[in-house]
Write a protein that holds these residues in place. Structure first.
Motif, PDB file in Angstrom:
ATOM      1  N   UNK A   1      33.128   2.784   4.171  1.00 17.38           N
ATOM      2  CA  UNK A   1      33.209   3.129   2.787  1.00 17.38           C
ATOM      3  C   UNK A   1      32.002   3.882   2.697  1.00 17.38           C
ATOM      4  N   UNK A   2      30.890   3.257   2.234  1.00 18.04           N
ATOM      5  CA  UNK A   2      29.664   4.240   1.773  1.00 18.04           C
ATOM      6  C   UNK A   2      28.797   4.263   2.739  1.00 18.04           C
ATOM      7  N   UNK A   3      29.049   3.463   4.070  1.00 12.34           N
ATOM      8  CA  UNK A   3      27.923   3.420   5.257  1.00 12.34           C
ATOM      9  C   UNK A   3      27.502   4.817   5.619  1.00 12.34           C
ATOM     10  N   UNK A   4      28.307   5.655   5.839  1.00 16.36           N
ATOM     11  CA  UNK A   4      28.116   7.281   6.441  1.00 16.36           C
ATOM     12  C   UNK A   4      27.120   7.865   5.415  1.00 16.36           C
ATOM     13  N   UNK A   5      27.159   7.685   4.013  1.00 14.01           N
ATOM     14  CA  UNK A   5      26.308   8.152   3.310  1.00 14.01           C
ATOM     15  C   UNK A   5      25.001   8.038   3.102  1.00 14.01           C
ATOM     16  N   UNK A   6      24.655   6.455   3.555  1.00 11.56           N
ATOM     17  CA  UNK A   6      23.337   6.128   3.787  1.00 11.56           C
ATOM     18  C   UNK A   6      22.841   6.461   5.078  1.00 11.56           C
TER      19      UNK A   6
ATOM     20  N   UNK B   1      26.822  -0.505  10.706  1.00 14.35           N
ATOM     21  CA  UNK B   1      26.794  -0.393   9.209  1.00 14.35           C
ATOM     22  C   UNK B   1      26.821  -1.642   8.466  1.00 14.35           C
ATOM     23  N   UNK B   2      27.155  -2.856   8.868  1.00 11.73           N
ATOM     24  CA  UNK B   2      26.981  -4.081   8.376  1.00 11.73           C
ATOM     25  C   UNK B   2      25.397  -4.280   8.049  1.00 11.73           C
TER      26      UNK B   2
ATOM     27  N   UNK C   1      24.290  -1.096   2.757  1.00  8.58           N
ATOM     28  CA  UNK C   1      25.451  -1.495   2.996  1.00  8.58           C
ATOM     29  C   UNK C   1      25.608  -3.177   3.013  1.00  8.58           C
ATOM     30  N   UNK C   2      24.427  -3.729   2.324  1.00  2.00           N
ATOM     31  CA  UNK C   2      24.711  -5.139   2.313  1.00  2.00           C
ATOM     32  C   UNK C   2      24.724  -5.567   0.949  1.00  2.00           C
ATOM     33  N   UNK C   3      25.774  -4.986   0.368  1.00  6.14           N
ATOM     34  CA  UNK C   3      25.955  -5.507  -0.889  1.00  6.14           C
ATOM     35  C   UNK C   3      25.449  -5.032  -2.437  1.00  6.14           C
ATOM     36  N   UNK C   4      23.843  -4.323  -2.063  1.00  6.66           N
ATOM     37  CA  UNK C   4      23.237  -3.972  -3.067  1.00  6.66           C
ATOM     38  C   UNK C   4      23.228  -2.494  -3.136  1.00  6.66           C
ATOM     39  N   UNK C   5      23.833  -1.556  -2.627  1.00  5.04           N
ATOM     40  CA  UNK C   5      24.007  -0.175  -2.618  1.00  5.04           C
ATOM     41  C   UNK C   5      22.663   0.357  -2.783  1.00  5.04           C
ATOM     42  N   UNK C   6      22.804   1.475  -3.713  1.00  2.67           N
ATOM     43  CA  UNK C   6      21.477   2.249  -4.058  1.00  2.67           C
ATOM     44  C   UNK C   6      20.228   1.506  -4.486  1.00  2.67           C
TER      45      UNK C   6
ATOM     46  N   UNK D   1      14.550   0.089  -3.892  1.00  3.22           N
ATOM     47  CA  UNK D   1      13.372  -0.857  -3.765  1.00  3.22           C
ATOM     48  C   UNK D   1      12.806  -0.890  -2.451  1.00  3.22           C
ATOM     49  N   UNK D   2      12.927   0.106  -1.712  1.00  2.80           N
ATOM     50  CA  UNK D   2      12.248   0.029  -0.425  1.00  2.80           C
ATOM     51  C   UNK D   2      10.663   0.645  -0.899  1.00  2.80           C
ATOM     52  N   UNK D   3       9.631   0.247   0.041  1.00  2.00           N
ATOM     53  CA  UNK D   3       8.242   0.652  -0.463  1.00  2.00           C
ATOM     54  C   UNK D   3       8.223   2.177  -0.632  1.00  2.00           C
ATOM     55  N   UNK D   4       8.889   2.848   0.263  1.00  2.00           N
ATOM     56  CA  UNK D   4       8.669   4.210   0.120  1.00  2.00           C
ATOM     57  C   UNK D   4       8.836   5.015  -1.199  1.00  2.00           C
ATOM     58  N   UNK D   5       9.754   4.170  -2.099  1.00  2.00           N
ATOM     59  CA  UNK D   5       9.899   4.668  -3.246  1.00  2.00           C
ATOM     60  C   UNK D   5       9.085   3.849  -4.326  1.00  2.00           C
ATOM     61  N   UNK D   6       7.776   3.378  -3.863  1.00  2.00           N
ATOM     62  CA  UNK D   6       7.111   2.441  -4.777  1.00  2.00           C
ATOM     63  C   UNK D   6       6.479   3.497  -5.684  1.00  2.00           C
ATOM     64  N   UNK D   7       6.156   4.645  -5.790  1.00  2.00           N
ATOM     65  CA  UNK D   7       5.620   5.753  -6.743  1.00  2.00           C
ATOM     66  C   UNK D   7       6.508   6.289  -7.626  1.00  2.00           C
TER      67      UNK D   7
END
Length: 576
Positions: free
Chosen positions: A351-356, A416-417, A422-427, A432-438
């Motif tokens: 599904x959307x796995x290749x995008x991530x 991909x699982x 790809x674990x149900x929360x999508x974008x 939420x990853x710390x890389x984007x904290x700012x």
């Protein structure tokens, strides 16, 4: 030159147009503007617009100002002290008196402004809002001033609409019906008639070639009527037919037409010539990422710039996935197949796995200066790259911070699982990853975050014309009447939202054709007042739109029409 038709010429359109509030009054830019102008004629409706703007301002406010801004919205539009006593069967009415001094500080972008001094002190009532929705907003604001405050309070109560949705529901009722009988809706129909006029090659001026795609070359072009610059992707009809690419071309057209995102190239027009089908798309003056990664200095970016681009890509993927579209081919230029996800190489369902996966590859490449499975300028067969994708683990240099390495590993997980996103929360999970904290994604989504790099408007960020390979001639393929059905499905003219944005916001891209003096100050901007000029011109000829619709009495002699240069010089104060 754009010119609106008489209102009487739009009668058929008035009957056939879909009467959908969301489309006509919110999504379509000209429709949204004219509906708001209609609402400004009734103070109660203007109050609804002020509330919606206040919520929108809150959602994009900086983190440190969010609690104060949210409290201001609640205190301005709802009376906490009399909430319980004024509630009726669990519904709460907004309070009647407004602190106009607090309203003066409510807007920094011109969308929510305080009433002028001297206005009545009683605010017109908003549609009834469930009391529990307001109480939930206040509680959430005290706990965590979320960017989604006025929507998240809905989740606590099953099927309870958010306050902004209550207001939209109210506006979509009787006010929407009254709007359809007003001269503002007649003006909207005139613009819709103009929008639906045929589009041909003569609609544009055509300039240099920018690059090439699978079926033809991409050129710079300019709309004659507005001066707006675009990229025209010309797909040769014979080349499409030889490769049986009709379904692919039509699918690309329909998907680009469907998606309206600040982070995805927009389809604005389609037309055909004798030899080609043409997609007119948003032009990217800065060029593609691959050009910047490899052609400007040493390969790669600093991490701050890479994170900014990754955040924007995350927003774009979310917009695509909201429309149930899997992009699958995310990379600096989308004509190579080096970094396909393992499940794509193995022909497995996805599904959307290749995008991530693609986002992980691109983030790695932006930081490291080469893709995770092939070094810069390394000559390697496709089979070897695919083996590395399926079996090898990427290597990380000191250029990666701990957070950057962490998110790349999570996005480049073979299974991909187990992959991030790809674990149900999508974008939302990726954000939420710390890389984007700012990163304030709400502000990013409305382009209120300063980018780390701004393209030089005088530079050309693409290959030299002589370095772009030309297509060979297609022989042995003949076009006939059976191809016309496909062409008729492809060629549909203007796309509503981009076309209306072009008319309203053309001044934002007018630097391409502006006239300046020796100090680089604007002397003239012919296309910057496109929408305003045409409306003013039409208003000079027709003082009251209702008269054209509802009366057949002789009209007084029209006011002498002022020329364009008279209006232009008047703005400069050169004429009285």
């Amino acid at each position: 030159m754009l010119k609106l038709p008489p209102v009487s010429q739009c009668n058929e359109l008035r009957q056939s147009i879909e009467k959908d509030y969301s489309s006509l009054c919110d999504k379509q830019p000209i429709g949204r503007l004219l509906f708001r102008q209609f609402c400004s004629t009734q103070y109660s409706l203007q109050r609804c617009i002020e509330f919606l703007d206040a919520v929108a301002e809150y959602e994009v406010s900086p983190d440190e100002d969010r609690r104060e801004r949210g409290q201001l919205v609640l205190n301005t539009f709802f009376n906490n002290e009399v909430a319980e006593s004024s509630s009726i069967q669990g519904w709460i009415m907004p309070f009647e008196r407004v602190d106009h001094t607090s309203l003066a500080h409510a807007s920094t972008h011109g969308r929510w402004v305080a009433p002028a001094s001297g206005c009545c002190n009683t605010a017109a009532p908003l549609p009834r809002i469930p009391a529990r929705v307001v109480r939930a907003c206040r509680l959430r604001l005290k706990e965590i001033p979320s960017k989604e405050l006025f929507k998240e309070c809905v989740s606590r109560y099953n099927c309870t609409p958010s306050s902004s949705r209550v207001v939209h529901r109210y506006l979509s009722g009787k006010p929407f019906e009254e709007y359809q009988e007003s001269p503002y809706f007649s003006r909207f129909l005139q613009w819709k008639w103009l929008e639906r006029q045929p589009v041909t090659k003569k609609t544009f001026r055509h300039y240099r070639v920018l690059g090439k795609g699978g079926f033809g070359e991409v050129y710079a072009c300019q709309v004659r009527a507005t001066g707006k610059m675009y990229a025209c992707k010309k797909m040769l009809k014979k080349r499409i037919k030889r490769r049986n690419g009709e379904a692919m071309a039509l699918n690309e057209k329909r998907l680009l037409e469907k998606v309206q995102s600040r982070f995805v190239v927009s389809l604005c027009y389609t037309y055909e010539t004798k030899d080609a089908l043409c997609l007119v798309l948003t032009i990217m003056n800065g060029g593609d990422l691959k050009f910047h990664i490899y052609n400007l200095g040493s390969p790669g970016f600093n991490e701050q710039r890479a994170v900014f681009y990754a955040a924007e890509l995350c927003c774009g993927l979310e917009d695509l996935q909201r429309e149930r579209i899997a992009y699958r081919d995310l990379k600096p230029e989308n004509i190579l197949l080096d970094d396909r996800a393992p499940e794509v190489i193995n022909n497995e369902a996805y599904t959307y796995g290749p995008d991530w996966w693609g986002l992980g590859c691109l983030l790695y490449e932006m930081i490291q200066g080469h893709s995770p499975f092939r070094r810069f300028k390394e000559k390697v067969k496709r089979e070897e790259v695919e083996r590395r994708v399926k079996e090898d683990t990427e290597e990380y240099s000191p250029r990666f911070s701990e957070d950057a390495e962490s998110i790349c590993r999570m996005l480049l997980t073979k299974d991909p699982k187990q992959r991030l996103g790809c674990q149900g929360d999508g974008a939302a999970g990726v954000r939420k990853h710390p890389l984007f904290k700012n990163i304030n994604f709400k502000r990013l989504e409305v382009h209120m975050v300063e980018p780390p790099f701004c393209p030089d408007r005088n530079a050309v960020y693409c290959k030299d014309i002589m370095d772009i390979e030309q297509f060979s001639m297609v022989r042995g393929i003949y076009l006939d009447a059976t191809d016309t059905t496909f062409y008729s499905q492809f060629v549909t003219g203007s796309v509503s939202i981009p076309w209306q944005n072009e008319v309203l916001l053309v001044s934002m891209t007018a630097a391409q054709v502006r006239v300046t003096d020796e100090n680089d100050k604007d002397v003239c901007m012919i296309e910057s007042e496109c929408f305003k000029d045409i409306n003013e011109s039409e208003n000079e000829e027709t003082q009251d739109l209702r008269q054209e619709d509802k009366t057949c009495q002789p009209k007084p002699a029209p006011k002498r029409k002022r020329g364009f240069f008279h209006r232009l010089l008047s703005r400069w104060g050169c004429m009285s």
